[in-house]
Design a protein around this motif. Structure first.
Motif, PDB file in Angstrom:
ATOM      1  N   GLY A  20      44.680  51.312  35.918  1.00 43.18           N
ATOM      2  CA  GLY A  20      44.744  50.894  37.317  1.00 43.18           C
ATOM      3  C   GLY A  20      45.285  49.487  37.461  1.00 43.18           C
ATOM      4  O   GLY A  20      46.134  49.210  38.321  1.00 43.18           O
ATOM      5  N   LEU A  21      44.812  48.584  36.608  1.00 41.39           N
ATOM      6  CA  LEU A  21      45.285  47.195  36.677  1.00 41.39           C
ATOM      7  C   LEU A  21      46.751  47.083  36.256  1.00 41.39           C
ATOM      8  O   LEU A  21      47.529  46.345  36.870  1.00 41.39           O
ATOM      9  CB  LEU A  21      44.398  46.300  35.815  1.00 41.39           C
ATOM     10  CG  LEU A  21      42.950  46.169  36.297  1.00 41.39           C
ATOM     11  CD1 LEU A  21      42.119  45.404  35.272  1.00 41.39           C
ATOM     12  CD2 LEU A  21      42.880  45.517  37.662  1.00 41.39           C
ATOM     13  N   LEU A  27      53.432  47.492  37.101  1.00 43.04           N
ATOM     14  CA  LEU A  27      54.367  48.418  37.750  1.00 43.04           C
ATOM     15  C   LEU A  27      54.536  48.116  39.234  1.00 43.04           C
ATOM     16  O   LEU A  27      55.339  48.750  39.905  1.00 43.04           O
ATOM     17  CB  LEU A  27      53.881  49.860  37.561  1.00 43.04           C
ATOM     18  CG  LEU A  27      53.745  50.340  36.117  1.00 43.04           C
ATOM     19  CD1 LEU A  27      53.221  51.776  36.080  1.00 43.04           C
ATOM     20  CD2 LEU A  27      55.076  50.224  35.385  1.00 43.04           C
ATOM     21  N   ARG A  28      53.746  47.188  39.733  1.00 44.99           N
ATOM     22  CA  ARG A  28      53.786  46.773  41.137  1.00 44.99           C
ATOM     23  C   ARG A  28      53.577  47.947  42.092  1.00 44.99           C
ATOM     24  O   ARG A  28      54.274  48.103  43.087  1.00 44.99           O
ATOM     25  CB  ARG A  28      55.077  46.027  41.448  1.00 44.99           C
ATOM     26  CG  ARG A  28      55.292  44.835  40.527  1.00 44.99           C
ATOM     27  CD  ARG A  28      56.070  43.738  41.189  1.00 44.99           C
ATOM     28  NE  ARG A  28      56.514  42.677  40.328  1.00 44.99           N
ATOM     29  CZ  ARG A  28      55.754  41.864  39.607  1.00 44.99           C
ATOM     30  NH1 ARG A  28      54.483  42.046  39.583  1.00 44.99           N
ATOM     31  NH2 ARG A  28      56.263  40.896  38.890  1.00 44.99           N
ATOM     32  N   LEU A  32      48.631  53.025  44.038  1.00 45.70           N
ATOM     33  CA  LEU A  32      48.325  53.932  42.930  1.00 45.70           C
ATOM     34  C   LEU A  32      47.323  53.281  41.976  1.00 45.70           C
ATOM     35  O   LEU A  32      46.398  53.946  41.498  1.00 45.70           O
ATOM     36  CB  LEU A  32      49.609  54.310  42.172  1.00 45.70           C
ATOM     37  CG  LEU A  32      49.451  55.231  40.966  1.00 45.70           C
ATOM     38  CD1 LEU A  32      48.782  56.548  41.374  1.00 45.70           C
ATOM     39  CD2 LEU A  32      50.814  55.483  40.322  1.00 45.70           C
ATOM     40  N   GLY A  33      47.484  51.993  41.717  1.00 48.75           N
ATOM     41  CA  GLY A  33      46.532  51.271  40.874  1.00 48.75           C
ATOM     42  C   GLY A  33      45.135  51.313  41.464  1.00 48.75           C
ATOM     43  O   GLY A  33      44.144  51.479  40.749  1.00 48.75           O
ATOM     44  N   ASP A  87      40.006  42.397  37.012  1.00 46.51           N
ATOM     45  CA  ASP A  87      41.096  42.296  37.982  1.00 46.51           C
ATOM     46  C   ASP A  87      41.545  40.848  38.144  1.00 46.51           C
ATOM     47  O   ASP A  87      42.746  40.561  38.156  1.00 46.51           O
ATOM     48  CB  ASP A  87      40.645  42.868  39.327  1.00 46.51           C
ATOM     49  CG  ASP A  87      41.776  42.921  40.335  1.00 46.51           C
ATOM     50  OD1 ASP A  87      42.858  43.454  40.007  1.00 46.51           O
ATOM     51  OD2 ASP A  87      41.584  42.414  41.462  1.00 46.51           O
ATOM     52  N   ALA A  88      40.610  39.930  38.234  1.00 42.87           N
ATOM     53  CA  ALA A  88      40.966  38.514  38.395  1.00 42.87           C
ATOM     54  C   ALA A  88      41.751  38.007  37.189  1.00 42.87           C
ATOM     55  O   ALA A  88      42.741  37.281  37.341  1.00 42.87           O
ATOM     56  CB  ALA A  88      39.706  37.675  38.597  1.00 42.87           C
TER      57      ALA A  88
END
Length: 182
Positions: A20-21, A27-28, A32-33, A87-88
């Protein structure tokens, strides 16, 4: 067999988080992420179903069954904060996001951080202990649920110790310059 399911679920959880990340930042494709990140907790459902099916099949509760309850509790209590932490760091490393703030090491900020961690632990305990308790009640045979009760006792002691230590920092905050890095 159940230990393999627990390990597989843990690995799959982190694979989905990393996918997801990576999808979000490399993949920008943030949408979807986001969906991949939302799918990560579904792994917990697989573990819950596997555990229930094993016990309904007549298996005596083992340490693996108890660990499944602990895993599910920890996933609920700490899962969101673990994903937010990852995520950070991913955003900083791969998308030019701001550097994550370091964990407070002293003073009131450290005490507040410890209290939040303890509250997450309480949530994890409430979920896991509920699952252990339901397992004990549903099976209804103390000989078959010894491992569940043993885990419940052990985790209860761990929660009390965590509470004393974590909340102790609110009474007596750690002074600056203590606790590792400065």
């Amino acid at each position: 067999m159940l230990v393999a399911v627990i390990v597989t679920c843990e690995v799959l959880f982190w694979v989905l988080v990393l996918a997801g990340l990576a999808t979000r930042y490399l993949l920008r494709r943030p949408r979807l992420g986001g969906w991949l990140l939302l799918a990560a907790p579904l792994v917990d459902l697989v573990l819950l179903v596997a555990t229930v099916l094993d016990l309904r099949g007549g298996a005596s509760a083992t340490t693996a069954h108890a660990l499944a309850a602990v895993y599910l509790g920890v996933s609920v209590g700490f899962g969101h904060s673990m994903v937010r932490w990852a995520d950070a760091r991913f955003a900083h490393r791969f998308a030019g996001g701001p550097a994550p703030a370091p964990r407070p090491r002293a003073g009131r900020a450290h005490a507040a951080h410890e209290r939040r961690g303890f509250l997450r632990h309480l949530v994890a305990y409430a979920v896991g202990a509920s699952l252990l308790g339901v397992g004990i009640l549903v099976i209804g045979d103390s000989a078959r649920t010894e491992a569940l009760l043993g885990m419940l006792r052990l985790w209860s002691v761990v929660v009390v110790v965590d509470g004393v230590v974590s909340l102790g920092y609110s009474v007596r905050p750690r002074p600056a310059g203590v606790g590792g890095r400065r």
